[in-house]
Design a protein around this motif. Structure first.
Motif, PDB file in Angstrom:
ATOM      1  N   ILE A   1       0.868  -1.177   0.000  1.00  0.00           N
ATOM      2  CA  ILE A   1       0.000   0.000   0.000  1.00  0.00           C
ATOM      3  C   ILE A   1       0.905   1.227   0.000  1.00  0.00           C
ATOM      4  O   ILE A   1       1.773   1.384   0.877  1.00  0.00           O
ATOM      5  N   LEU A   2       0.724   2.084  -0.982  1.00  0.00           N
ATOM      6  CA  LEU A   2       1.596   3.246  -1.139  1.00  0.00           C
ATOM      7  C   LEU A   2       1.148   4.395  -0.236  1.00  0.00           C
ATOM      8  O   LEU A   2      -0.045   4.568   0.025  1.00  0.00           O
TER       9      LEU A   2
ATOM     10  N   GLY B   1      -2.453   4.718  -3.037  1.00  0.00           N
ATOM     11  CA  GLY B   1      -2.576   3.729  -4.092  1.00  0.00           C
ATOM     12  C   GLY B   1      -1.913   2.430  -3.678  1.00  0.00           C
ATOM     13  O   GLY B   1      -1.600   2.212  -2.502  1.00  0.00           O
ATOM     14  N   VAL B   2      -1.676   1.564  -4.661  1.00  0.00           N
ATOM     15  CA  VAL B   2      -1.045   0.278  -4.378  1.00  0.00           C
ATOM     16  C   VAL B   2      -0.004  -0.033  -5.432  1.00  0.00           C
ATOM     17  O   VAL B   2      -0.061   0.460  -6.561  1.00  0.00           O
TER      18      VAL B   2
ATOM     19  N   ASP C   1      -7.098 -10.023   4.332  1.00  0.00           N
ATOM     20  CA  ASP C   1      -7.227 -10.213   5.774  1.00  0.00           C
ATOM     21  C   ASP C   1      -6.544  -9.057   6.504  1.00  0.00           C
ATOM     22  O   ASP C   1      -5.478  -8.585   6.107  1.00  0.00           O
ATOM     23  N   ALA C   2      -7.169  -8.594   7.574  1.00  0.00           N
ATOM     24  CA  ALA C   2      -6.615  -7.465   8.321  1.00  0.00           C
ATOM     25  C   ALA C   2      -5.194  -7.762   8.787  1.00  0.00           C
ATOM     26  O   ALA C   2      -4.319  -6.882   8.767  1.00  0.00           O
TER      27      ALA C   2
ATOM     28  N   HIS D   1       1.928  -7.217   6.145  1.00  0.00           N
ATOM     29  CA  HIS D   1       2.678  -7.374   4.898  1.00  0.00           C
ATOM     30  C   HIS D   1       2.457  -6.252   3.876  1.00  0.00           C
ATOM     31  O   HIS D   1       3.357  -5.983   3.078  1.00  0.00           O
ATOM     32  N   LEU D   2       1.300  -5.634   3.863  1.00  0.00           N
ATOM     33  CA  LEU D   2       1.016  -4.636   2.828  1.00  0.00           C
ATOM     34  C   LEU D   2       1.338  -3.214   3.258  1.00  0.00           C
ATOM     35  O   LEU D   2       1.725  -2.384   2.429  1.00  0.00           O
ATOM     36  N   LEU D   3       1.151  -2.908   4.535  1.00  0.00           N
ATOM     37  CA  LEU D   3       1.450  -1.568   5.028  1.00  0.00           C
ATOM     38  C   LEU D   3       2.858  -1.581   5.615  1.00  0.00           C
ATOM     39  O   LEU D   3       3.069  -1.961   6.769  1.00  0.00           O
TER      40      LEU D   3
END
Length: 515
Positions: free
Chosen positions: A263-264, A272-273, A291-292, A298-300
């Motif tokens: 996640i940008l 964005g992503v 999943d939260a 992993h994404l943030l």
């Protein structure tokens, strides 16, 4: 051909709209995309699978179509309201069929219980098993209705990201004895252990241990009784495809086979992503249906204030699932007493759940949910054949000395086979023509589910409402969460309602005409 929203005058006008990117095409993400499209956003949904639905997707094998995840549709009005918010009619797009009976529960002693929406029929079933529990059952129904009105229609359909929202409802929680477990509440009303199970097992369908999940979840008994149990012809995957159709008609896009890696962030906001392929999708808002736990771990890729790796590791996660999808040849007219939904109880209830949730032990005994959609929907199997989905709750992968599913997969299938042969489907094993097994490993690898859990964070009282990851991220402005891991939680009505909560937080992107 894609149809632009009627409120948008020209393609140029549409292209000027704010952009929303949705990570994940599960039912929560698709619901969010529909609501954002109705608000005028240009929406792109991105999913690593090759079709919509997430856990509600399907696979086909040798003429059999298998729903991979949810099989029961309850509270259909949440779908109808979602479609109405987009100016559409749900029943035009989806063929929903009521189930009668809803399901049958069977016990090892040969007794059974058929659930339905008729108070008279349910009371007759209670009296048949335990006449002295009739009055207690009546009280349980009233208890369930009160908790439905408060827990689902009130708390479950509005934001709960402010601490004050929680503080205001604490007296009501106390009055409704939210500190008591689902099983404890059922045990207070009825004495027969079979009825206690029949009135308390529902949290397992959203990943909770009935002996530890708050009694607020007895609301499911009212929810089922009042609104019915339904099956979507074509399976839940058909609902997902219809949702994609609405999104595309709004001018949105759904991109499959592409995984989000990050996640940008720009100017301390979600911007964005970035995909694993390297493509960047700029956006004004980001909605994660991943999943939260996966989203924050992993994404943030920045320091978290609340949902740190340590906090996520220390959270209680829902159980794992062993799901066996198989088709049988020439059996459509066999096993005439086996309906669409059957629950086979093992010899233990609390002991088995303690093994699954607390000890992380793969027990030899088991309880099974058996789904036989071919009795309702002939399209799921070749003519004269059957399609089955058999689910057994098992420990998730995060326990110490966890289950090695590479070793146990076939062994456990053989144990499931023995139970089915002896108790429900004699002779089925010799007629199998298609077979696929999902264990917690598949849930981890296919859905990126932490610990391979079936339903994200377990819905205990201190992991629900304000205590759950919020729909509006407390970690990054412009980031929102939907799906099973956020408020109000798992189950089809729950994940669709996460988008309704989201809808109340995000302003419209449509221009208001000047008077």
């Amino acid at each position: 051909m894609t149809r632009l929203d009627p409120n948008l005058a020209t393609p140029d006008d549409f292209n000027a709209r704010p952009v929303a990117v949705v990570i994940g095409a599960g039912l929560g993400g698709l619901s969010a995309a529909m609501r954002l499209g109705a608000k005028g956003y240009r929406v792109e949904v991105v999913d690593r699978l090759d079709m919509p639905g997430g856990r509600g997707s399907s696979i086909s094998m040798n003429g059999h179509r298998f729903d991979l995840g949810p099989t029961i549709v309850t509270v259909p009005q949440v779908f109808r309201e979602l479609w109405a918010a987009c100016g559409r009619d749900f029943d035009t797009d989806v063929d929903l069929r009521p189930m009668l009976p809803y399901y049958e529960i069977r016990w090892p002693d040969g007794s059974s219980f058929k659930a339905s929406g008729s108070t008279e029929e349910m009371m007759a079933e209670v009296k048949r098993l335990s006449p002295s529990d009739a009055k207690g059952y009546e009280k349980f129904l009233k208890d369930s209705e009160a908790r439905y009105a408060f827990g689902f229609e009130d708390l479950g359909r509005r934001p709960m990201h402010k601490l004050w929202d929680l503080i205001k409802v604490l007296p009501k929680f106390g009055m409704l004895r939210a500190d008591r477990s689902v099983y404890a509440h059922a045990a207070k009303r009825v004495k027969d252990e079979r009825l206690r199970m029949a009135l308390s097992f529902h949290p397992l369908f959203i990943g909770g241990d009935p002996f530890h999940v708050t009694s607020m979840y007895i609301l499911v008994s009212h929810l089922e009784k009042e609104y019915g149990v339904h099956y979507a012809m074509g399976g839940v995957a058909a609902i997902a495809k219809a949702m994609q159709g609405v999104i595309e008609d709004q001018g949105g896009t759904c991109t499959y086979g592409q995984e989000v890696s990050e996640i940008l962030v720009k100017n301390e906001r979600a911007a964005g992503v970035k995909l694993v392929s390297g493509r960047i999708i700029p956006a004004d808002i980001v909605v994660s249906n991943a999943d939260a736990g996966h989203t924050y771990k992993h994404l943030l890729k920045r320091k978290k204030k609340r949902w740190t790796d340590k906090k996520l590791d220390n959270s209680r996660w829902s159980m794992g699932l062993f799901v066996w999808y198989f088709g049988t040849k020439g059996t459509r007219d066999q096993w005439g007493d086996v309906g669409h939904h059957t629950i086979l109880n093992g010899p233990r209830y609390k002991g088995l759940l303690d093994d699954i949730f607390l000890k992380g032990k793969l027990a030899d005994d088991m309880s099974l949910y058996v789904h036989r959609p071919s009795v309702t929907d002939p399209s799921v199997a070749p003519e004269g054949d059957d399609t089955f989905y058999v689910l057994s709750p098992v420990p998730h992968l995060g326990h110490d000395n966890g289950v090695d599913w590479e070793i146990e997969r076939d062994r456990y299938r053989d144990k499931v086979t023995k139970v089915l042969e002896e108790q429900l489907l004699p002779g089925f094993a010799d007629k199998i023509t298609a077979s696929e097994i999902f264990t917690p490993l598949e849930f981890r690898d296919r859905y990126l589910s932490p610990n391979g859990s079936g339903f994200s964070i377990e819905p205990r009282i201190l992991q629900s409402a304000w205590f759950r990851p919020h729909n509006v991220s407390e970690e990054l402005p412009g980031l929102y969460l939907v799906g099973a891991g956020t408020h109000p939680g798992a189950g089809l009505p729950g994940v669709v309602s996460t988008a309704e909560v989201l809808d109340k937080m995000i302003p419209s992107a449509l221009k208001v005409p000047a008077e």
